[in-house]
Design a protein around this motif. Structure first.
Motif, PDB file in Angstrom:
ATOM      1  N   ASP A 146     -66.609   1.582 -44.045  1.00 20.74           N
ATOM      2  CA  ASP A 146     -67.372   2.804 -43.766  1.00 20.74           C
ATOM      3  C   ASP A 146     -68.694   2.736 -44.514  1.00 20.74           C
ATOM      4  O   ASP A 146     -68.731   2.883 -45.725  1.00 20.74           O
ATOM      5  N   TRP A 147     -69.844   2.587 -43.901  1.00 17.04           N
ATOM      6  CA  TRP A 147     -70.072   2.243 -42.488  1.00 17.04           C
ATOM      7  C   TRP A 147     -70.925   0.999 -42.502  1.00 17.04           C
ATOM      8  O   TRP A 147     -72.140   1.052 -42.368  1.00 17.04           O
ATOM      9  N   LYS A 148     -70.278  -0.123 -42.696  1.00 18.43           N
ATOM     10  CA  LYS A 148     -70.941  -1.410 -42.849  1.00 18.43           C
ATOM     11  C   LYS A 148     -69.961  -2.513 -42.477  1.00 18.43           C
ATOM     12  O   LYS A 148     -68.766  -2.268 -42.268  1.00 18.43           O
ATOM     13  N   SER A 180     -60.533   0.608 -42.808  1.00 21.06           N
ATOM     14  CA  SER A 180     -60.495   2.057 -42.674  1.00 21.06           C
ATOM     15  C   SER A 180     -60.016   2.423 -41.278  1.00 21.06           C
ATOM     16  O   SER A 180     -58.915   2.069 -40.883  1.00 21.06           O
ATOM     17  N   VAL A 181     -60.856   3.084 -40.478  1.00 24.11           N
ATOM     18  CA  VAL A 181     -60.473   3.529 -39.149  1.00 24.11           C
ATOM     19  C   VAL A 181     -60.828   2.464 -38.110  1.00 24.11           C
ATOM     20  O   VAL A 181     -61.381   1.422 -38.421  1.00 24.11           O
ATOM     21  N   PHE A 182     -60.492   2.750 -36.846  1.00 25.87           N
ATOM     22  CA  PHE A 182     -60.847   1.839 -35.769  1.00 25.87           C
ATOM     23  C   PHE A 182     -62.364   1.675 -35.695  1.00 25.87           C
ATOM     24  O   PHE A 182     -63.125   2.625 -35.814  1.00 25.87           O
ATOM     25  N   SER A 268     -73.922   4.050 -45.885  1.00 23.43           N
ATOM     26  CA  SER A 268     -74.562   3.628 -44.643  1.00 23.43           C
ATOM     27  C   SER A 268     -75.976   3.143 -44.934  1.00 23.43           C
ATOM     28  O   SER A 268     -76.502   3.340 -46.040  1.00 23.43           O
ATOM     29  N   LYS A 269     -76.576   2.505 -43.930  1.00 17.56           N
ATOM     30  CA  LYS A 269     -77.922   1.928 -44.052  1.00 17.56           C
ATOM     31  C   LYS A 269     -77.997   0.968 -45.237  1.00 17.56           C
ATOM     32  O   LYS A 269     -78.977   0.950 -45.995  1.00 17.56           O
ATOM     33  N   VAL A 270     -76.971   0.143 -45.395  1.00 25.36           N
ATOM     34  CA  VAL A 270     -76.912  -0.806 -46.502  1.00 25.36           C
ATOM     35  C   VAL A 270     -77.696  -2.053 -46.125  1.00 25.36           C
ATOM     36  O   VAL A 270     -77.431  -2.680 -45.087  1.00 25.36           O
ATOM     37  N   ALA A 271     -78.661  -2.434 -46.939  1.00 25.68           N
ATOM     38  CA  ALA A 271     -79.443  -3.648 -46.689  1.00 25.68           C
ATOM     39  C   ALA A 271     -78.556  -4.877 -46.886  1.00 25.68           C
ATOM     40  O   ALA A 271     -77.674  -4.884 -47.759  1.00 25.68           O
ATOM     41  N   PRO A 272     -78.762  -5.932 -46.102  1.00 28.70           N
ATOM     42  CA  PRO A 272     -77.918  -7.126 -46.227  1.00 28.70           C
ATOM     43  C   PRO A 272     -78.006  -7.751 -47.627  1.00 28.70           C
ATOM     44  O   PRO A 272     -79.085  -7.812 -48.224  1.00 28.70           O
TER      45      PRO A 272
END
Length: 311
Positions: A146-148, A180-182, A268-272
């Motif tokens: 979540d969310w990556k 986590s979830v689907f 979220s919006k995690v840089a590589p």
């Protein structure tokens, strides 16, 4: 063409409306063409080409029914207009065996042809089926968070977040699960969207035939950060991929259980970024759900697993 015909025959007062329609259609065409550069109709590998072929073949088969049907609707309206005295007027007519035969036989034949096309394609493009190649496949383990996305390279002992790097001309065997979830793993130009499911491992075989920068994403709604759950895909020539892998072993921290627990927190919006070393049993522990879940994740884990917003 038909917009031009309407414009030439329409009342001048309607010209502004038709001009607006023409402008809107031009805008949609430009948007569609720009989207195709990263879509399924611009395949980069054998699986993507197979998916695009099935899509186009199915479209052609369906147009073979739709276009004659539309043409006949216009022909019937013209043929049986009130001013045509040559048309048959049969108010007592109720049944025609020939019409019934056409109405039922064409859809049945279409379903049979489409079914055969998709059945053959589903066997040939089975995601669990290895791709024929001279080189052994590159192994990549994929974990949706979540969310990556977390991509583990067990042969190179490295891992990368939100960036997938693959070699050109070599099959890639993905083992995919969810912490986590689907979610669903999908790189449109490579083909074959497949689910990432908690407690299960999906298999997928893909290949890139040319160097490129691609786009991948989750296509399964999984909460408030879903819209930013995408990743970049780089397909590199063999030597460039080896150089990238060697460089990754010298960068970043190690991915052990403590680092994974930190990564597991929703964001979220995690840089590589990359990990230079990976706990060799991490993927199996995630897939078997034997790792302890942080307190912030307990409520999410006890909720519905089919995708839904987190508190």
């Amino acid at each position: 063409m038909w917009i031009s015909a309407l414009t030439s025959s329409a009342d001048p007062s309607h010209y502004g409306t038709l001009a607006g329609i023409r402008l809107a259609m031009a805008g949609m065409a430009v948007f569609s063409l720009s989207a195709c550069s990263q879509g399924v109709l611009a395949p980069l590998g054998p699986v993507g080409e197979g998916d695009a072929t099935i899509f186009i073949d199915a479209l052609v088969i369906m147009l073979a029914i739709v276009l004659p049907t539309i043409a006949m609707a216009f022909w019937i309206a013209w043929r049986y207009r009130s001013s045509n005295s040559k048309a048959d007027y049969r108010p007592e007519w109720a049944f025609s065996g020939r019409i019934e035969a056409v109405v039922w036989s064409i859809p049945i034949l279409t379903i049979m042809v489409l079914g055969g096309l998709i059945w053959i394609g589903s066997i040939r493009l089975d995601p669990f089926r290895p791709l024929p190649a001279r080189k052994p496949p590159l192994e990549i383990e994929v974990i949706s968070l979540d969310w990556k996305w977390l991509f583990i390279y067990p042969q190179q002992h490295i891992a990368v977040v939100n960036e997938l790097v693959i070699p050109v001309g070599q099959p890639v065997h993905f083992s995919i699960t969810s912490a986590s979830v689907f979610n669903s793993f999908f790189v449109p130009r490579l083909g074959s969207m497949i689910y990432a499911m908690p407690g299960m491992v999906s298999q997928l075989h893909l290949q890139a035939d040319h160097p490129a920068m691609l786009w991948g994403a989750s296509t399964q709604f999984s909460g408030e950060g879903f819209s930013d759950m995408h990743f970049t895909v780089r397909s590199l020539a063999g030597n460039d991929f080896d150089a990238w892998a060697r460089g990754a072993t010298r960068l970043g921290p190690s991915l052990d259980r403590a680092a994974y627990a930190s990564l597991l927190r929703p964001s979220s919006k995690v840089a590589p970024f990359s990990y230079r070393q990976v706990d060799p049993g991490l993927f199996q522990m995630v897939a078997k759900q034997t790792l302890p879940i942080p307190a912030s994740q307990h409520q999410a884990a006890s909720g519905p697993i089919c995708g839904g917003s987190k508190p």
